[in-house]
Design an enzyme around this catalytic site. Structure first.
Site, PDB file in Angstrom:
ATOM      1  N   ASN A 111       0.990  -1.267   0.011  1.00  0.00           N
ATOM      2  CA  ASN A 111      -0.079   0.112  -0.214  1.00  0.00           C
ATOM      3  C   ASN A 111       0.854   1.269  -0.069  1.00  0.00           C
ATOM      4  O   ASN A 111       1.645   1.569   1.086  1.00  0.00           O
ATOM      5  CB  ASN A 111      -0.888  -0.007   1.336  1.00  0.00           C
ATOM      6  CG  ASN A 111      -1.554   1.325   1.382  1.00  0.00           C
ATOM      7  OD1 ASN A 111      -1.862   1.867   0.430  1.00  0.00           O
ATOM      8  ND2 ASN A 111      -2.199   1.475   2.599  1.00  0.00           N
ATOM      9  N   LYS A 135       0.015   4.168  -0.396  1.00  0.00           N
ATOM     10  CA  LYS A 135      -0.846   5.297   0.368  1.00  0.00           C
ATOM     11  C   LYS A 135      -0.491   6.500  -0.848  1.00  0.00           C
ATOM     12  O   LYS A 135      -0.615   6.384  -1.812  1.00  0.00           O
ATOM     13  CB  LYS A 135      -0.215   5.605   1.648  1.00  0.00           C
ATOM     14  CG  LYS A 135      -0.425   4.510   2.511  1.00  0.00           C
ATOM     15  CD  LYS A 135      -0.222   4.962   3.877  1.00  0.00           C
ATOM     16  CE  LYS A 135      -0.066   3.851   4.775  1.00  0.00           C
ATOM     17  NZ  LYS A 135      -0.217   3.852   6.371  1.00  0.00           N
ATOM     18  N   HIS A 156      -9.622   0.997   4.303  1.00  0.00           N
ATOM     19  CA  HIS A 156      -8.568   1.206   5.467  1.00  0.00           C
ATOM     20  C   HIS A 156      -8.654   2.091   6.502  1.00  0.00           C
ATOM     21  O   HIS A 156      -9.510   3.039   6.379  1.00  0.00           O
ATOM     22  CB  HIS A 156      -7.321   1.939   4.315  1.00  0.00           C
ATOM     23  CG  HIS A 156      -5.913   1.751   4.962  1.00  0.00           C
ATOM     24  ND1 HIS A 156      -5.456   2.817   5.957  1.00  0.00           N
ATOM     25  CD2 HIS A 156      -4.830   1.101   4.918  1.00  0.00           C
ATOM     26  CE1 HIS A 156      -4.329   2.541   6.268  1.00  0.00           C
ATOM     27  NE2 HIS A 156      -3.640   1.557   5.890  1.00  0.00           N
ATOM     28  N   GLU A 162      -7.267   4.729   7.486  1.00  0.00           N
ATOM     29  CA  GLU A 162      -6.879   6.120   7.207  1.00  0.00           C
ATOM     30  C   GLU A 162      -8.013   6.453   6.470  1.00  0.00           C
ATOM     31  O   GLU A 162      -8.395   7.862   6.451  1.00  0.00           O
ATOM     32  CB  GLU A 162      -5.471   6.146   6.451  1.00  0.00           C
ATOM     33  CG  GLU A 162      -4.470   5.922   7.495  1.00  0.00           C
ATOM     34  CD  GLU A 162      -3.134   5.799   6.860  1.00  0.00           C
ATOM     35  OE1 GLU A 162      -3.006   5.952   5.330  1.00  0.00           O
ATOM     36  OE2 GLU A 162      -2.130   5.478   7.270  1.00  0.00           O
ATOM     37  N   GLU A 222      -5.307  -5.159  10.376  1.00  0.00           N
ATOM     38  CA  GLU A 222      -4.580  -4.056  10.784  1.00  0.00           C
ATOM     39  C   GLU A 222      -5.041  -3.331  12.046  1.00  0.00           C
ATOM     40  O   GLU A 222      -5.760  -2.232  12.098  1.00  0.00           O
ATOM     41  CB  GLU A 222      -4.610  -3.243   9.571  1.00  0.00           C
ATOM     42  CG  GLU A 222      -4.157  -3.843   8.368  1.00  0.00           C
ATOM     43  CD  GLU A 222      -3.532  -2.690   7.315  1.00  0.00           C
ATOM     44  OE1 GLU A 222      -2.275  -2.801   7.158  1.00  0.00           O
ATOM     45  OE2 GLU A 222      -4.332  -1.594   6.992  1.00  0.00           O
ATOM     46  N   GLY A 257       2.260   2.438  11.284  1.00  0.00           N
ATOM     47  CA  GLY A 257       3.122   3.527  11.084  1.00  0.00           C
ATOM     48  C   GLY A 257       3.801   3.824  12.534  1.00  0.00           C
ATOM     49  O   GLY A 257       4.313   4.989  12.663  1.00  0.00           O
ATOM     50  N   SER A 284       3.318  -1.585  10.698  1.00  0.00           N
ATOM     51  CA  SER A 284       4.591  -1.793  11.274  1.00  0.00           C
ATOM     52  C   SER A 284       5.279  -2.714  10.827  1.00  0.00           C
ATOM     53  O   SER A 284       6.568  -3.089  11.393  1.00  0.00           O
ATOM     54  CB  SER A 284       4.642  -1.478  12.571  1.00  0.00           C
ATOM     55  OG  SER A 284       4.152  -0.284  12.956  1.00  0.00           O
TER      56      SER A 284
HETATM   57  C1  PEP Z   1      -0.815   0.398   6.369  1.00  0.00           C
HETATM   58  O1  PEP Z   1      -1.007   1.496   6.402  1.00  0.00           O
HETATM   59  O2  PEP Z   1      -1.882  -0.358   5.837  1.00  0.00           O
HETATM   60  C2  PEP Z   1       0.384  -0.211   7.035  1.00  0.00           C
HETATM   61  C3  PEP Z   1       0.251  -1.358   7.292  1.00  0.00           C
HETATM   62  O3  PEP Z   1       1.296   0.720   7.148  1.00  0.00           O
HETATM   63  P1  PEP Z   1       2.759   0.432   7.957  1.00  0.00           P
HETATM   64  O4  PEP Z   1       3.159  -0.716   7.546  1.00  0.00           O
HETATM   65  O5  PEP Z   1       3.525   1.776   7.543  1.00  0.00           O
HETATM   66  O6  PEP Z   1       2.303   0.458   9.338  1.00  0.00           O
END
Ligand code: PEP
Length: 237
Positions: free
Chosen positions: A8, A10, A89, A91, A159, A165, A199
């Site tokens: 992803n 983003k 997601h 976000e 998630e 993040g 992460s």
């Molecule tokens: C995400 O935004 O789906 C995600 C997994 O982000 P990160 O790996 O940066 O934590």
């Protein structure tokens, strides 16, 4: 059953970066599939010539009529060979996407043979998995009502919002508990996978491969090509 690694990107990257993803065509994978999800504008820049790699997007319209300014329909996405869509997601949920909107998007995707990758996860560590169950149930209810074949592939990504993040990871035990809960709640569906996302990086992923998750959804690390390749090869090993 093959493993899946979803990237992803983003709202990151530029033409040069998405052109550079062509190097991934050289990967020889045994039993792992990759899904690359650039921002909509860059979809045509990513030229795939590897059967193990597919194109995905980060959102899809919930609407089916053309009076939808600013929206992108599944038909448009299919013209660019998009086979997967990340939906719900955290976000996007944070800016107002509701369970109903997520469910409508999932139905819209499935009706056009785009595989949804539905993100679910609790906001805080202490919260438990009740929100996850509610989010999965909302999608299941809509699929059941729509009459869509239960054999279509539907992917969930567990998630935890507190992990995205932040560098904070759940334990393998906690990931497995969530994966089991999602699979049990979605037992109506014949063809499901549950990924873990949050992460993951080139140093911590090896331990995470011990979980029962069917693969990973990667955020930030997707932009670091060498680290991304290391994770994909490790998952495939
Ligand atoms: C995400 O935004 O789906 C995600 C997994 O982000 P990160 O790996 O940066 O934590």
């Amino acid at each position: 059953m093959h493993k899946l690694v979803v990237a992803n990107y983003k709202m990151n990257g530029n033409i040069k970066f998405f052109r550079s993803l062509n190097i991934l065509n050289k990967l020889k994978l045994r039993d792992t599939k990759i899904v690359l999800c650039p921002p909509f504008l860059y979809l045509p820049i990513v030229k795939l010539k590897n059967k193990s790699i597919s194109l995905g997007c980060q959102n899809i319209s919930q609407f089916i009529n053309n009076k939808s300014t600013g929206e992108i329909s599944p038909l448009m996405l299919k013209e660019f060979n998009v086979c997967y869509a990340i939906i719900g997601h955290s976000e996007r949920r944070a800016i107002g996407e509701t369970d109903d909107m997520v469910a409508n998007k999932v139905i819209n995707a499935l009706n056009h043979d785009i595989t949804p990758i539905i993100c679910v996860g609790e906001n805080n560590k202490e919260e438990g998995l009740s929100l996850v169950k509610t989010q999965v149930k909302a999608v299941l209810k809509a699929i059941d009502k729509s009459g869509i074949e239960k054999t279509k592939e539907v992917i969930f990504a567990y998630e935890p919002v507190w992990s995205i993040g932040t560098g904070k990871l759940p334990t393998i035990k906690d990931i497995d508990k969530a994966v089991k809960l999602i699979k049990t709640t979605a037992k109506l569906l014949v063809n499901t996978k549950v990924l873990y996302g949050g992460s993951i990086n080139g140093d911590n992923f090896t331990d995470l491969t011990n979980s029962i998750a069917d693969g990973f959804l990667l955020g930030g690390v997707s932009q670091k090509l060498e680290e991304f390749k290391k994770i994909v090869k490790g998952v495939d090993a």
